[in-house]
Design a protein around this motif. Sequence first.
Motif, PDB file in Angstrom:
ATOM      1  N   GLY A 123     -54.116  85.249   9.775  1.00  0.00           N
ATOM      2  CA  GLY A 123     -54.622  86.706  10.244  1.00  0.00           C
ATOM      3  C   GLY A 123     -54.264  87.766   9.395  1.00  0.00           C
ATOM      4  N   PRO A 124     -54.182  88.990   9.963  1.00  0.00           N
ATOM      5  CA  PRO A 124     -53.679  90.006   9.339  1.00  0.00           C
ATOM      6  C   PRO A 124     -52.142  90.341   9.238  1.00  0.00           C
ATOM      7  N   ASN A 125     -51.638  90.670   8.140  1.00  0.00           N
ATOM      8  CA  ASN A 125     -50.192  90.560   7.958  1.00  0.00           C
ATOM      9  C   ASN A 125     -49.632  91.840   8.549  1.00  0.00           C
ATOM     10  N   ASP A 126     -49.670  92.183   9.935  1.00  0.00           N
ATOM     11  CA  ASP A 126     -49.378  93.364  10.521  1.00  0.00           C
ATOM     12  C   ASP A 126     -48.001  93.152  11.228  1.00  0.00           C
ATOM     13  N   TYR A 127     -47.308  92.247  10.894  1.00  0.00           N
ATOM     14  CA  TYR A 127     -46.049  91.644  11.358  1.00  0.00           C
ATOM     15  C   TYR A 127     -45.139  91.632  10.517  1.00  0.00           C
ATOM     16  N   ASP A 128     -45.050  92.136   9.323  1.00  0.00           N
ATOM     17  CA  ASP A 128     -44.089  92.004   8.226  1.00  0.00           C
ATOM     18  C   ASP A 128     -43.495  90.309   8.029  1.00  0.00           C
ATOM     19  N   PHE A 129     -44.398  89.851   7.140  1.00  0.00           N
ATOM     20  CA  PHE A 129     -44.230  88.301   7.087  1.00  0.00           C
ATOM     21  C   PHE A 129     -42.868  88.158   6.320  1.00  0.00           C
ATOM     22  N   GLU A 130     -42.284  88.988   5.561  1.00  0.00           N
ATOM     23  CA  GLU A 130     -41.285  88.611   4.755  1.00  0.00           C
ATOM     24  C   GLU A 130     -40.145  88.659   5.769  1.00  0.00           C
ATOM     25  N   ASP A 131     -40.181  89.309   6.690  1.00  0.00           N
ATOM     26  CA  ASP A 131     -38.973  89.557   7.723  1.00  0.00           C
ATOM     27  C   ASP A 131     -39.243  88.095   8.836  1.00  0.00           C
ATOM     28  N   PHE A 132     -40.428  87.761   8.922  1.00  0.00           N
ATOM     29  CA  PHE A 132     -40.492  86.924  10.039  1.00  0.00           C
ATOM     30  C   PHE A 132     -40.555  85.526   9.293  1.00  0.00           C
ATOM     31  N   ALA A 133     -40.986  85.304   8.233  1.00  0.00           N
ATOM     32  CA  ALA A 133     -40.849  83.957   8.013  1.00  0.00           C
ATOM     33  C   ALA A 133     -39.685  83.313   7.517  1.00  0.00           C
ATOM     34  N   PRO A 134     -38.737  83.846   7.026  1.00  0.00           N
ATOM     35  CA  PRO A 134     -37.170  83.300   7.254  1.00  0.00           C
ATOM     36  C   PRO A 134     -36.743  82.667   8.591  1.00  0.00           C
ATOM     37  N   LYS A 135     -36.936  83.611   9.632  1.00  0.00           N
ATOM     38  CA  LYS A 135     -36.595  83.293  11.152  1.00  0.00           C
ATOM     39  C   LYS A 135     -37.344  81.976  11.512  1.00  0.00           C
ATOM     40  N   PHE A 136     -38.649  82.060  11.324  1.00  0.00           N
ATOM     41  CA  PHE A 136     -39.754  80.978  11.652  1.00  0.00           C
ATOM     42  C   PHE A 136     -39.203  79.796  11.038  1.00  0.00           C
ATOM     43  N   GLN A 137     -39.173  79.883   9.754  1.00  0.00           N
ATOM     44  CA  GLN A 137     -38.815  78.551   8.961  1.00  0.00           C
ATOM     45  C   GLN A 137     -37.358  78.051   9.434  1.00  0.00           C
ATOM     46  N   LYS A 138     -36.409  78.576   9.539  1.00  0.00           N
ATOM     47  CA  LYS A 138     -35.288  78.006  10.150  1.00  0.00           C
ATOM     48  C   LYS A 138     -35.499  77.498  11.537  1.00  0.00           C
ATOM     49  N   ASN A 139     -36.153  77.977  12.434  1.00  0.00           N
ATOM     50  CA  ASN A 139     -36.594  77.696  13.882  1.00  0.00           C
ATOM     51  C   ASN A 139     -37.350  76.297  13.764  1.00  0.00           C
ATOM     52  N   MET A 140     -38.211  76.110  12.647  1.00  0.00           N
ATOM     53  CA  MET A 140     -39.281  75.175  12.749  1.00  0.00           C
ATOM     54  C   MET A 140     -38.718  73.936  11.726  1.00  0.00           C
ATOM     55  N   SER A 141     -37.957  74.235  11.062  1.00  0.00           N
ATOM     56  CA  SER A 141     -37.494  73.028  10.110  1.00  0.00           C
ATOM     57  C   SER A 141     -37.129  72.066  10.872  1.00  0.00           C
ATOM     58  N   GLY A 142     -37.806  70.874  10.062  1.00  0.00           N
ATOM     59  CA  GLY A 142     -37.561  69.582  10.546  1.00  0.00           C
ATOM     60  C   GLY A 142     -38.545  69.123  11.424  1.00  0.00           C
ATOM     61  N   MET A 143     -39.424  69.870  11.894  1.00  0.00           N
ATOM     62  CA  MET A 143     -40.566  69.332  12.683  1.00  0.00           C
ATOM     63  C   MET A 143     -41.781  69.130  12.003  1.00  0.00           C
ATOM     64  N   ILE A 144     -42.676  68.155  12.451  1.00  0.00           N
ATOM     65  CA  ILE A 144     -43.626  67.587  11.759  1.00  0.00           C
ATOM     66  C   ILE A 144     -44.791  67.148  12.726  1.00  0.00           C
ATOM     67  N   ARG A 145     -46.021  67.260  12.019  1.00  0.00           N
ATOM     68  CA  ARG A 145     -47.210  66.785  12.570  1.00  0.00           C
ATOM     69  C   ARG A 145     -47.648  65.641  11.848  1.00  0.00           C
ATOM     70  N   ARG A 146     -47.446  64.638  12.295  1.00  0.00           N
ATOM     71  CA  ARG A 146     -47.958  63.246  11.409  1.00  0.00           C
ATOM     72  C   ARG A 146     -49.521  62.987  11.568  1.00  0.00           C
TER      73      ARG A 146
END
Length: 275
Positions: A123-146
């Motif tokens: 969608g639109p980048n109205d949420y500051d992707f560069e700030d949000f992405a590292p936090k998101f990635q840290k939380n979701m690391s190791g999760m998988i949809r097989r």
Amino acid sequence: MVHISDRFVVVIPVFNQLHFTSQCVESLLRQHVETDEILIIDNASSDETPLWLAQHSELRHLRNRENLGCGCAWAQGVVLSPDAEWIVLLNNDVLSGPEAIHNLLDAAEREKLGVVSPALLEGPNDYDFEDFAPKFQKNMSGMIRRGRFHGVCFAIHRSVTEKIGFPDTDRRLGGYEDAEFFFRCRRAGIPVGIVGDSVFHHFGSITQKAIKQKTGQKSLGDLKYFRSRVGSKWWSRKRDKFVSRFIFRKWISDERAGTGCSLHMIRRDGAWELH
């Protein structure tokens, strides 16, 4: 980050939309992808894309004299990268999260996947992707949809193309090339998955929307033809849809339980929808 020569090439098919192409490449370079690891396939762009590519000779690129479609561009990328262990097929309307390509392949190798896709924030980048992405990635690391991958970005191990062939170049598949490749992977027992160790922002099928607007087409591909090509019958589609509904609900529930997020989120009206 140790640079592994010939580990991967990122293949980016483009048709016009230079603004998105340039910011996509810039985001990859910021995340330690080298210029010689990027291959741009220009499907006869009529905007300033050819000039931009000429000015950036450090980027590998090929220009087609006519728009041969996404599937053909993907196949060209595979053919032109015979030494790459992984072929990463990437839309141009994306932004790379932290070390997205390297983390994507590390996760694939850890999980023993032949085809792998990253998490998506769309969608639109109205949420500051560069700030949000590292936090998101840290939380979701190791999760998988097989058992799933998506066409926005999917990395294919060389052994997979040796087993089932290249992405299909049939123009009548327009928009369904990734789905056709998925059917072949499933039938061949290729392990595939979507991982939370890597994330991209996806603006949302910008090139396809532009082509549809220009041509007046509602769809770039022939859905009936696609279904006949892969042998998709009415009863099997109903069964798969029924089963998938429960699988996706469980994925979202499990992912949301610990993080409040999911591996696929869509931004609407300033809020996130989990998918």
